[in-house]
Design a protein around this motif. Structure first.
Motif, PDB file in Angstrom:
ATOM      1  N   ASN A 178       0.852  -1.196   0.000  1.00 30.32           N
ATOM      2  CA  ASN A 178       0.000   0.000   0.000  1.00 30.32           C
ATOM      3  C   ASN A 178       0.882   1.238   0.000  1.00 30.32           C
ATOM      4  OD1 ASN A 178      -2.798   0.885   0.112  1.00 30.32           O
ATOM      5  ND2 ASN A 178      -2.312   1.728   2.126  1.00 30.32           N
ATOM      6  N   ASN A 179       0.537   2.219  -0.815  1.00 28.23           N
ATOM      7  CA  ASN A 179       1.419   3.365  -1.001  1.00 28.23           C
ATOM      8  C   ASN A 179       0.664   4.689  -0.914  1.00 28.23           C
ATOM      9  OD1 ASN A 179       3.906   1.778  -2.040  1.00 28.23           O
ATOM     10  ND2 ASN A 179       2.237   1.067  -3.347  1.00 28.23           N
ATOM     11  N   ASN A 180       1.353   5.694  -0.332  1.00 19.74           N
ATOM     12  CA  ASN A 180       0.887   7.086  -0.442  1.00 19.74           C
ATOM     13  C   ASN A 180      -0.449   7.302   0.248  1.00 19.74           C
ATOM     14  OD1 ASN A 180       0.297   9.332  -3.291  1.00 19.74           O
ATOM     15  ND2 ASN A 180       1.257   9.780  -1.332  1.00 19.74           N
ATOM     16  N   ILE A 181      -0.690   6.589   1.356  1.00 19.65           N
ATOM     17  CA  ILE A 181      -1.938   6.788   2.094  1.00 19.65           C
ATOM     18  C   ILE A 181      -1.995   8.197   2.671  1.00 19.65           C
ATOM     19  CG2 ILE A 181      -1.043   5.835   4.259  1.00 19.65           C
ATOM     20  CD1 ILE A 181      -3.846   4.599   4.696  1.00 19.65           C
ATOM     21  N   HIS A 182      -0.839   8.737   3.053  1.00 18.42           N
ATOM     22  CA  HIS A 182      -0.728  10.158   3.364  1.00 18.42           C
ATOM     23  C   HIS A 182      -0.253  10.867   2.097  1.00 18.42           C
ATOM     24  CE1 HIS A 182      -0.226   9.006   7.842  1.00 18.42           C
ATOM     25  NE2 HIS A 182      -1.487   9.261   7.551  1.00 18.42           N
ATOM     26  N   GLY A 183      -1.063  11.791   1.605  1.00 15.96           N
ATOM     27  CA  GLY A 183      -0.829  12.347   0.287  1.00 15.96           C
ATOM     28  C   GLY A 183       0.500  13.044   0.120  1.00 15.96           C
ATOM     29  N   ASP A 184       1.020  13.661   1.198  1.00 14.35           N
ATOM     30  CA  ASP A 184       2.304  14.362   1.084  1.00 14.35           C
ATOM     31  C   ASP A 184       3.469  13.496   1.560  1.00 14.35           C
ATOM     32  OD1 ASP A 184       1.750  14.431   3.801  1.00 14.35           O
ATOM     33  OD2 ASP A 184       2.133  16.581   4.040  1.00 14.35           O
ATOM     34  N   GLU A 185       3.292  12.184   1.457  1.00 12.22           N
ATOM     35  CA  GLU A 185       4.376  11.220   1.648  1.00 12.22           C
ATOM     36  C   GLU A 185       4.407  10.390   0.361  1.00 12.22           C
ATOM     37  OE1 GLU A 185       3.307   9.256   5.308  1.00 12.22           O
ATOM     38  OE2 GLU A 185       3.251  11.146   6.412  1.00 12.22           O
ATOM     39  N   TRP A 186       5.091  10.949  -0.633  1.00 11.96           N
ATOM     40  CA  TRP A 186       4.897  10.572  -2.023  1.00 11.96           C
ATOM     41  C   TRP A 186       5.616   9.305  -2.475  1.00 11.96           C
ATOM     42  CZ3 TRP A 186       5.606  15.709  -0.515  1.00 11.96           C
ATOM     43  CH2 TRP A 186       4.632  16.632  -0.903  1.00 11.96           C
ATOM     44  N   ASN A 219      -1.381  -1.198  -4.336  1.00 12.84           N
ATOM     45  CA  ASN A 219      -2.290  -0.054  -4.355  1.00 12.84           C
ATOM     46  C   ASN A 219      -1.403   1.143  -4.672  1.00 12.84           C
ATOM     47  OD1 ASN A 219      -4.554   1.542  -4.103  1.00 12.84           O
ATOM     48  ND2 ASN A 219      -4.517   1.578  -1.860  1.00 12.84           N
ATOM     49  N   VAL A 220      -1.423   1.613  -5.909  1.00 10.86           N
ATOM     50  CA  VAL A 220      -0.384   2.514  -6.400  1.00 10.86           C
ATOM     51  C   VAL A 220      -0.376   3.827  -5.627  1.00 10.86           C
ATOM     52  CG1 VAL A 220       0.552   3.703  -8.411  1.00 10.86           C
ATOM     53  CG2 VAL A 220      -0.461   1.429  -8.653  1.00 10.86           C
ATOM     54  N   THR A 221      -1.523   4.454  -5.497  1.00 12.66           N
ATOM     55  CA  THR A 221      -1.641   5.616  -4.612  1.00 12.66           C
ATOM     56  C   THR A 221      -2.977   5.520  -3.901  1.00 12.66           C
ATOM     57  OG1 THR A 221      -1.911   8.026  -4.458  1.00 12.66           O
ATOM     58  CG2 THR A 221      -2.328   7.033  -6.616  1.00 12.66           C
ATOM     59  N   ALA A 222      -2.931   5.396  -2.605  1.00 14.22           N
ATOM     60  CA  ALA A 222      -4.153   5.261  -1.806  1.00 14.22           C
ATOM     61  C   ALA A 222      -4.873   6.588  -1.633  1.00 14.22           C
ATOM     62  CB  ALA A 222      -3.811   4.674  -0.431  1.00 14.22           C
ATOM     63  N   ASN A 223      -4.167   7.689  -1.875  1.00 18.28           N
ATOM     64  CA  ASN A 223      -4.724   9.018  -1.606  1.00 18.28           C
ATOM     65  C   ASN A 223      -4.350   9.964  -2.748  1.00 18.28           C
ATOM     66  OD1 ASN A 223      -5.636  11.425  -0.518  1.00 18.28           O
ATOM     67  ND2 ASN A 223      -4.331  11.364   1.295  1.00 18.28           N
ATOM     68  N   PRO A 224      -4.927   9.763  -3.939  1.00 16.49           N
ATOM     69  CA  PRO A 224      -4.516  10.575  -5.084  1.00 16.49           C
ATOM     70  C   PRO A 224      -4.832  12.054  -4.942  1.00 16.49           C
ATOM     71  CG  PRO A 224      -6.412   9.204  -5.640  1.00 16.49           C
ATOM     72  CD  PRO A 224      -5.915   8.744  -4.304  1.00 16.49           C
ATOM     73  N   ASP A 225      -5.911  12.395  -4.225  1.00 19.05           N
ATOM     74  CA  ASP A 225      -6.220  13.818  -4.041  1.00 19.05           C
ATOM     75  C   ASP A 225      -5.160  14.477  -3.173  1.00 19.05           C
ATOM     76  OD1 ASP A 225      -8.497  13.291  -5.504  1.00 19.05           O
ATOM     77  OD2 ASP A 225      -9.785  13.108  -3.733  1.00 19.05           O
ATOM     78  N   GLY A 226      -4.790  13.825  -2.079  1.00 13.57           N
ATOM     79  CA  GLY A 226      -3.734  14.353  -1.234  1.00 13.57           C
ATOM     80  C   GLY A 226      -2.402  14.407  -1.955  1.00 13.57           C
ATOM     81  N   ARG A 227      -2.137  13.415  -2.806  1.00 13.50           N
ATOM     82  CA  ARG A 227      -0.890  13.420  -3.582  1.00 13.50           C
ATOM     83  C   ARG A 227      -0.822  14.659  -4.469  1.00 13.50           C
ATOM     84  NH1 ARG A 227       2.920   9.810  -4.904  1.00 13.50           N
ATOM     85  NH2 ARG A 227       4.106  10.144  -6.839  1.00 13.50           N
ATOM     86  N   THR A 231      -1.142  17.295   0.507  1.00 11.44           N
ATOM     87  CA  THR A 231      -1.699  17.297   1.852  1.00 11.44           C
ATOM     88  C   THR A 231      -1.665  15.889   2.431  1.00 11.44           C
ATOM     89  OG1 THR A 231      -3.961  16.944   1.042  1.00 11.44           O
ATOM     90  CG2 THR A 231      -3.234  19.225   1.356  1.00 11.44           C
ATOM     91  N   ARG A 232      -1.485  15.811   3.736  1.00 10.14           N
ATOM     92  CA  ARG A 232      -1.507  14.512   4.425  1.00 10.14           C
ATOM     93  C   ARG A 232      -2.871  13.848   4.279  1.00 10.14           C
ATOM     94  NH1 ARG A 232       1.128  12.195   9.040  1.00 10.14           N
ATOM     95  NH2 ARG A 232      -0.267  11.030  10.414  1.00 10.14           N
ATOM     96  N   ALA A 233      -3.917  14.640   4.450  1.00 13.00           N
ATOM     97  CA  ALA A 233      -5.279  14.129   4.469  1.00 13.00           C
ATOM     98  C   ALA A 233      -5.826  13.991   3.058  1.00 13.00           C
ATOM     99  CB  ALA A 233      -6.160  15.066   5.289  1.00 13.00           C
TER     100      ALA A 233
END
Length: 848
Positions: A178-186, A219-227, A231-233
């Motif tokens: 699982n990757n990038n669940i926190h958007g600003d941890e790229w 899971n390539v990016t779990a949080n694409p909006d945060g990416r 943003t973390r969230a």
């Protein structure tokens, strides 16, 4: 011999805001929860920065085309839709892959390789696709069906699976990264893309053998909006790595469904950033529901393996590695809460890890020169990829043992066996501080009918349990169990089931772990049984041979219990009740609210009542005789609140307009607002003259609801209720026992509530009503709440103190103040009704 340091000094407290804005002498001295710069995810920003409406994204290209080829075998090819290029994507500055470049890359790889499959498993809050990429050797449909039969056998007939020699030889062990669940941890995303391309295109025999014996899911990016936003969230302002047992966010639901479907034997959750590289397993306290012996033997071994691989990269910046189990004191990085990806995945049979890469490139560091940022992100990507490579090697080398390990987890659950005692030294460093166990009950029963506090809440809980892969059965006829009689339709959670640990962690009370650690990294208490509004009985023994059927979805609960031509009534005891009331108000139906909080619906609105009863699962009863009450109009709320609170208010159907200090100073119009809710980002003392005048004028006609330290300071500075707010220890959190009053908010509330940085109220002025008090004695039921070093701020100091109060100020403003957290992270859904009733009561102008 234990290798953990015992005197690690924590970073400076992040709780100073509470000290500044409480009215009585603040409880100070609580240590920080962030030992090396990591973020618990509920720091002061939740009280300082008011939520705003999420952004929008530009128009999208066509939806992903229908999947091509066989839906049963592998590969499974999807022509992904391509998003417009966004030059503002925050990943670009770091030399990393912007979100809009991911789909073209995956489309290109699908055209080159028959080892890669790409599926869209959901959309983010803003509508970006979530990609699940599978790497494995090609499979005929018959081979895929056999793999699925083995996966099902491992979970549902583990005793037979343990004897199946063909399964042991040929089952493809699943690994989830699982990757990038926190958007600003790229960088996890870029490391995954590297590995995806390598595994899809390499001719290396070792890699090909890996794919012939395993499936690797990314899971390539779990949080694409945060990416994209940096943003973390996610776009709703939620930390997705705190949402797993609540499942409030679309991205979290997608991850939940991946892990329960894939059933990985190993998983990695790629994060950043710490001072060094952090590799789980965690330190104590460890979740008491785990068969921890089956986790730690592999968890620690591969943790050492990952550490070796990271150091072998040769990057000086990556040589400082920490394994919390080995290196951290209790609580600094614990494995207690099931809210995190790694801890949640363990309940589905995985050996799991949170990986924290070392070089910070977000927040203030994002302003560093681009060359330095790209140097750091390149190191981070190497470290993240090293953790993936090392773990895949470990799976390949220990495949049979890992399959047997997962089978044994499920076998013990299905057999109802007791947890094993783990001796000191089981792995190096294991000692008494690591030993957490529980005694599982025989079953839980969720009663049906009149014995249920809220039918909608019971159905919501059942549906959530089933969605998490917890087995629930529904009784076909009345039955007796452990001396109690239950009606037909009641639900039974038999704790002899493969994922009993997950069932129990969701339904148990939990434990007071205050004595187990000086600090805890994040929240330490949660309970769907106590906080979700349903009545749930614990059954310690008895004959469970009850005629029943497995539940796929809860039975409908809505209805109207009165004949045509009769006025109806509904009491708001759940957020679903509030949603139904707001739906009716939104249709222009005139409702009235009685002094006891019940809402009267005219007989003429019967058809609408039937519709909303079915939609929300609520029930309308016959309106009792007597005064109809005061007119209740649909309230408009101006909310200076945290993102979770904004989400919950809108989930209940309220019309909410975000507001803040800045918005009021810029002329935000309060003249069309009925209720002002204040918990974050609104300081009366920082308002300009026009902003203060607007608030003062509002107080003469509107209602105010406050929560927490920011709300209490606003109340004091605006001279609303005459009370003194007292702060408990700032990192205290958990489930508290409460005693309810008979006022408009306390009447009928649950006997438990939730706190984070708790408060209480003293020196109550004339006309202030106590709606709820902390229970006498030691009010903490589960969680972590210690006193400060000077003895203040602890649960004993809160004993019996008012925690929710209401009243009217001299100008007429009707005010409710919460020292609890009734909307925290959208989790305590059974507490939502308290806030809804506070809004309705404070918005109703004439006394009720």
């Amino acid at each position: 011999m234990h290798l953990r340091p015992v005197g690690r000094v924590l970073a400076a407290s992040a709780l100073s805001l509470l000290t500044v804005i409480t009215l009585a002498p603040a409880a100070t001295g609580a240590p920080s929860r962030s030992p090396k710069g990591e973020e618990p995810g509920n720091g002061p920003e939740r009280n300082e920065v008011a939520a705003v409406d999420p952004p929008r994204i530009s128009a999208l290209s066509a939806l992903a085309e229908n999947k091509l080829g066989s839906r049963e075998g592998y590969p499974r090819t999807t022509q992904l839709r391509v998003y417009p290029e966004d030059p503002a994507d925050k990943a670009i500055k770091l030399g990393l892959t912007p979100y809009h470049a991911i789909a073209p890359k995956l489309n290109e790889l699908q055209g080159r390789s028959n080892r890669i499959s790409v599926e869209v498993v959901g959309q983010s809050g803003l509508g970006r696709d979530l990609y699940l990429v599978t790497l494995t050797a090609p499979e005929r449909p018959s081979e895929t069906r056999q793999q699925e039969r083995w996966r099902d056998k491992i979970e549902n007939d583990p005793a037979a699976a343990a004897r199946d020699r063909q399964l042991a030889r040929e089952y493809k062990t699943p690994v989830w990264i699982n990757n990038n669940i926190h958007g600003d941890e790229w960088e996890g995303t870029d490391a995954a893309l590297r590995q995806i391309e390598y595994l899809a295109t390499t001719r290396d025999r070792k890699a090909l053998d890996l794919l012939s014996r395993n499936r690797v899911y990314f899971n390539v990016t779990a949080n694409p909006d945060g990416r994209n936003l940096g943003t973390r969230a996610n776009a709703n302002g939620f930390d997705l790595n705190r949402d797993f047992v609540t499942s409030s966010q679309p991205e979290g639901i997608a991850m939940r469904d991946i892990v329960k479907t894939v059933q990985p034997v190993m998983m990695l959750d790629e994060h950043g950033y710490v001072s060094g590289t952090l590799i789980e397993p965690t330190g104590p306290p460890h979740g008491q529901n785990y068969d921890f012996d089956l986790y730690i033997k592999h968890g620690y071994a591969n943790g050492l393996n990952i550490e070796k691989a990271v150091k072998a990269l040769g990057h000086p910046e990556a040589q400082d590695t920490q394994i919390p189990f080995r290196d951290y004191p209790s609580g600094e990085w614990d494995g207690w809460a099931p809210i995190y990806t790694a801890q949640y995945s363990m309940f589905h049979g995985a050996i799991s890890y949170t990986i924290e890469i070392p070089m910070r490139v977000n927040r203030g560091d994002y302003n560093l020169p681009e060359t330095e940022l790209r140097r750091r992100s390149a190191i981070n990507t190497d470290v993240s990829e090293a953790s993936m490579k090392a773990s895949l090697e470990y799976v390949q080398d220990n495949r049979s043992a890992l399959i047997a390990n997962q089978i044994e987890i499920f076998r013990r659950g299905a057999a109802g066996e007791a947890q094993r005692y783990i001796p000191d030294g089981f792995v190096p460093g294991f000692g008494p501080e690591d030993r957490f166990t529980t005694k599982f009950p025989r079953a839980y029963v969720i009663p049906a009918g009149s014995t249920q506090r809220s039918g909608a809440a019971a159905a919501r809980l059942v549906d959530l349990l089933v969605a998490h892969d917890v087995r629930v059965r529904q009784a076909d006829r009345p039955f007796s169990l452990a001396g109690r009689t239950y009606p037909a339709g009641s639900y039974i959670v038999d704790m002899h089931q493969p994922k009993r640990a997950l069932a129990n962690v969701m339904l148990e009370q939990g434990r007071d772990v205050s004595a187990s650690a000086e600090v805890m990294y994040d929240i330490s208490g949660w309970s769907h049984r106590l906080l979700w509004g349903a009545s749930v009985d614990i059954i310690q023994g008895g004959d469970l041979r009850v005629a029943s059927k497995p539940v796929v979805a809860a039975s409908p609960t809505g209805g109207v219990d009165a004949g045509p031509g009769q006025d109806l009534a509904i009491t708001v005891r759940d957020g679903k009740d509030a949603a139904a009331v707001n739906d009716l108000l939104g249709r222009g139906i005139e409702l009235k609210r009685r002094a006891n909080g019940s809402v009267i619906v005219p007989a003429s609105a019967r058809v609408a009542a039937l519709q909303v009863a079915d939609r929300y699962g609520v029930r309308f009863s016959l309106a009792p005789a007597g005064d109809a009450g005061a007119v209740l109009r649909r309230p408009t709320i101006a909310a200076a609140v945290g993102p979770d609170e904004l989400f919950a208010l809108r989930d209940m159907g309220f019309e909410v307009r975000p507001v803040s200090t800045e918005a009021l100073n810029n002329g935000f119009d309060l003249s069309r607002v009925d209720v002002l809710v204040v918990s974050s980002g609104l300081r009366y003392d920082l308002l300009n003259a026009s902003g203060k005048a607007a608030v003062d004028a509002f107080a003469a006609r509107g209602g105010v609801v406050t929560r927490g330290a920011t709300g209490s300071k606003f109340n004091a500075d605006a001279k609303l209720l005459d009370v003194t707010a007292v702060a408990g220890r700032g990192d205290a959190n958990g489930i508290v026992n409460v005693t309810n009053g008979t006022g408009p908010i306390g009447a009928g509330a649950l006997p438990q509530s939730f706190v984070y940085a708790p408060q209480w109220f003293t020196n109550l002025g004339a006309g202030v009503t106590v709606e709820q008090r902390y229970a006498a004695g030691h009010p903490l039921a589960a969680g972590h709440w210690r006193a400060n070093e000077d003895g203040t701020g602890g649960p004993e100091a809160a004993s019996g103190q008012p925690v929710v109060v209401s009243g009217a100020d001299e100008r007429g403003a009707k005010v409710v103040m919460f020292g609890t957290e009734p909307l925290f992270r959208a989790h305590p859904k059974g507490l939502y009704a308290q806030v809804a009733n506070a809004v309705y009561w404070s918005a109703t102008r004439n006394p009720v």
